[in-house]
Design an enzyme around this catalytic site. Structure first.
Site: not given
Ligand code: AGP
Length: 622
Positions: A2, A27, A74, A98-99, A495, A499, A502, A518, A617
């Site tokens: 948050c 956030r 969030w 936040n937490g 990766e 991308k 998400e 396989h 994020k």
């Molecule tokens: C990456 O595009 C994602 N948003 C997510 O997988 C991210 O890499 C993951 O949450 C780890 O975050 P960090 O690198 O801040 O630890």
């Protein structure tokens, strides 16, 4: 996960709070609110939905006052709604948090038994009740009048309340009777202080403060601060005063803005040449073939005492670890395991003093990665974190930190932090190879030469963005994608799939190309887009074979290939060319087209590229 902001100064707080929240929307953004103290006492405005909703509410009901706190949420407890939005208040005490309060159910029962009732489903509201109760008790126990202010009463009440709480929090608290101060506290969730002209500001993260100051104080675990317009008092939860000078953070406000790009993610993809160059800066000498990482604890003695390396990370950072494994094992001949942080501490890992654990995290606040680091340290491992955020929890708790100098990454989908993580891992691989005698200076020079050319190569790839955009548009309606790679391109396939998933919400899978036969080959049907990384390194011939298997079954092949490759053009439906940077840096070059491909598919389809649904994020809860 948050966003928190706070202000104590001489200007109207509400506009400053909203401006700060705007910079923290990544956030969390399912509801927002502010609390301001002024001549009209404590005023709170909260709205469900994005920050623009709160701005609309404030336009009809402007708040006047020079002390305030704000929050963008969030949800973790209680659905997104106005009543669950922060700030929460009770008897004139307002809090933003936040937490997670892990013992929130027990505390709520205790408070209800004491006559308290709650207006929200959140755990956070408990803080307002606990602190208000403690404030009354502390005031009474000192023989002071009920509404006495100052005397450190609010800080003492917060300290006493926190002793009852088990969980994680960044907390900002104010009380109606005393507009001269607010109190903040930290345990496992980030919160920072910024010294500005005639004011002090509070935020979950640095970008919110940059328009006002670059002099930042980072709170450590179990610390608390009383914040006033002209000074702050830092102390431990035991009330022991702490002296800490501000850190000068060199991110300018403009760096944290979009710089004219449509989305933060697009800006950050295009920042990669600079980010990679900045991560290399001062750490590599091409002439001598040396990498200077003495400041991160990689000296001769430590390098020779390491028997193995364990990387712990999540998501994109975990993919970086998979690439780093290949580089370190090839150059330093050290065994490397790459563990999902969320699995690591539950599998009774075999760790000892000769293990070097490398947590990788752009935010430095990911709860699973932080917990894995703590477990590894408990088991005696040494630790070297790769982190992008100065002063973040993982950065502070690891023995050493290698910062990626990517600058603030606002888009939820990580791009420049990923390629700077790869850069950092290659530097570590070269350094370890040189120290362990498995890499001579000539070989190191060659690798560093290749590394030094990466920013230019990435610029060249970015120059072909229009080609990528047209490919993206032509496949933007596909419901499924497959990404294939071999060797160090396999993590890049993972990766690329992540991308796309998400930010466009399209199902995509990354697979080791050799695994096609396989099972996954059953997925191939007419028109299925299959992105194959077939650059001229390692198992190139095998990748061609996979490409033909896909073509023969009607799949639509989008190949990432090395510019000088004259064969692949006739085999693939579309080719994305990347320069030949050498096998070690190939993954950095191969991922850039995949970032752009996913960006343009999502942008064309109109999904929320910077704030994709359900994501935040920094995932600061397990
Ligand atoms: C990456 O595009 C994602 N948003 C997510 O997988 C991210 O890499 C993951 O949450 C780890 O975050 P960090 O690198 O801040 O630890």
């Amino acid at each position: 996960m948050c966003g928190i902001v706070g202000y104590v100064g001489s200007r109207d707080a509400a506009p400053i709070l909203v401006d700060g929240l705007r910079r923290l929307e990544y956030r969390g953004y399912d509801s927002a609110g502010v609390a301001v103290l002024g001549d009209d006492g404590l005023q709170i405005v909260r709205c469900e939905g994005k920050l623009s909703g709160l701005e609309g509410c404030l336009a009809t009901k402007p708040l006047k006052g020079t002390t305030g706190i704000g929050h963008t949420r969030w949800a973790t407890h209680g659905r997104p709604s106005e009543q669950n939005a922060h700030p929460h208040n009770y008897q004139g005490v307002a809090v933003v948090h936040n937490g997670i309060i892990e013992n929130h159910l027990q505390l709520k029962q205790l408070l209800r038994a004491g006559g308290h009732s709650f207006s929200s489903e959140t755990d956070t509201e408990i803080f307002a009740h606990l602190i208000a109760s403690e404030l009354a008790d502390v005031t009474r126990s000192k023989g002071l009048e009920k509404n006495t202010t100052g005397n450190g009463l609010l800080a003492e009440a917060v300290r006493r309340a926190l002793r009852k709480v088990r969980g994680t929090y960044a907390l900002a608290v104010l009380r109606e009777e005393d507009p001269s101060e607010l109190v903040i506290a930290k345990n496992a969730s980030p919160i920072v202080l910024g010294r500005a002209e005639g004011a002090w500001l509070v935020a979950s993260d640095v970008p919110a403060l940059l328009p006002y100051t670059r002099d930042i104080i980072f709170l450590e675990e179990e610390e608390l601060a009383t914040v006033r317009a002209d000074h702050v008092e830092l102390e431990s939860f035991d009330g022991i005063p702490i002296e800490r000078a501000p850190t000068r953070v060199d991110w300018s406000p403009v760096m944290a803005e979009k710089n004219g790009h449509k989305h933060f993610m697009h800006k950050e993809i295009h920042e990669q040449p600079r980010a990679i160059a900045d991560t290399l800066r001062g750490r590599a000498s091409v002439e001598t073939g040396d990498v200077h990482l003495e400041d991160v604890g990689l000296d001769e003695q430590s390098a020779r005492s390491i028997s193995r390396i364990v990387v712990v990370a999540c998501g994109t950072s975990w993919h970086a670890g998979l690439v780093g494994k290949t580089a370190i094992e090839q150059l330093a001949r050290l065994p490397v395991e790459v563990d999902l942080a969320s699995e690591f501490r539950y599998r009774q890992p075999v760790i000892d003093e000769s293990t070097l654990v490398i947590p990788i995290s752009q935010s430095g606040e990911t709860a699973d990665t932080l917990a894995a680091l703590r477990e590894a340290r408990r088991l005696g491992a040494g630790s070297l974190a790769i982190v992008n955020v100065v002063g973040s929890a993982i950065a502070r708790e690891a023995d050493h930190v290698l910062y990626t100098h990517a600058g603030p990454e606002i888009g939820v989908a990580s791009t420049k932090c990923f390629t700077t993580q790869l850069t950092a891992l290659i530097l570590i691989a070269i350094r370890l190879g040189r120290l362990r005698g498995t890499l001579d200076s000539g070989q190191a020079r060659a690798h560093l030469e290749n590394l030094s050319k990466v920013p230019g190569h990435v610029e060249e790839i970015l120059g072909r963005e229009e080609d990528l955009r047209s490919i993206a548009v032509s496949v933007s309606s596909s419901p499924n994608f497959l990404f294939l790679g071999r060797g160090s391109s396999f993590p890049i396939a993972l990766e690329g799939a992540l991308k796309l998933k998400e930010i466009s919400y399209i199902h995509a899978e990354g697979y080791a190309a050799g695994e096609m036969k396989h099972g996954p080959i059953a997925l191939i049907e007419d028109g299925l887009p299959v992105v194959i990384i077939a650059t001229r390194h390692g198992t190139y011939e095998k990748a061609l074979g996979n490409l033909e298997e896909v073509r023969a079954r009607g799949g639509r092949v989008i190949a990432v290939a090395t510019s000088e490759d004259n064969d692949i053009g006739s085999l693939a439906d579309d080719v994305i060319w990347v320069p030949d940077g050498g096998s070690l840096v190939d993954p950095i070059l191969a991922v850039v087209p995949l970032q752009l491909l996913s960006y343009h598919v999502a942008d064309y389809n109109g999904t929320d590229v910077d704030q994709p649904r359900n994501l935040a994020k920094s995932v600061t809860v397990e």
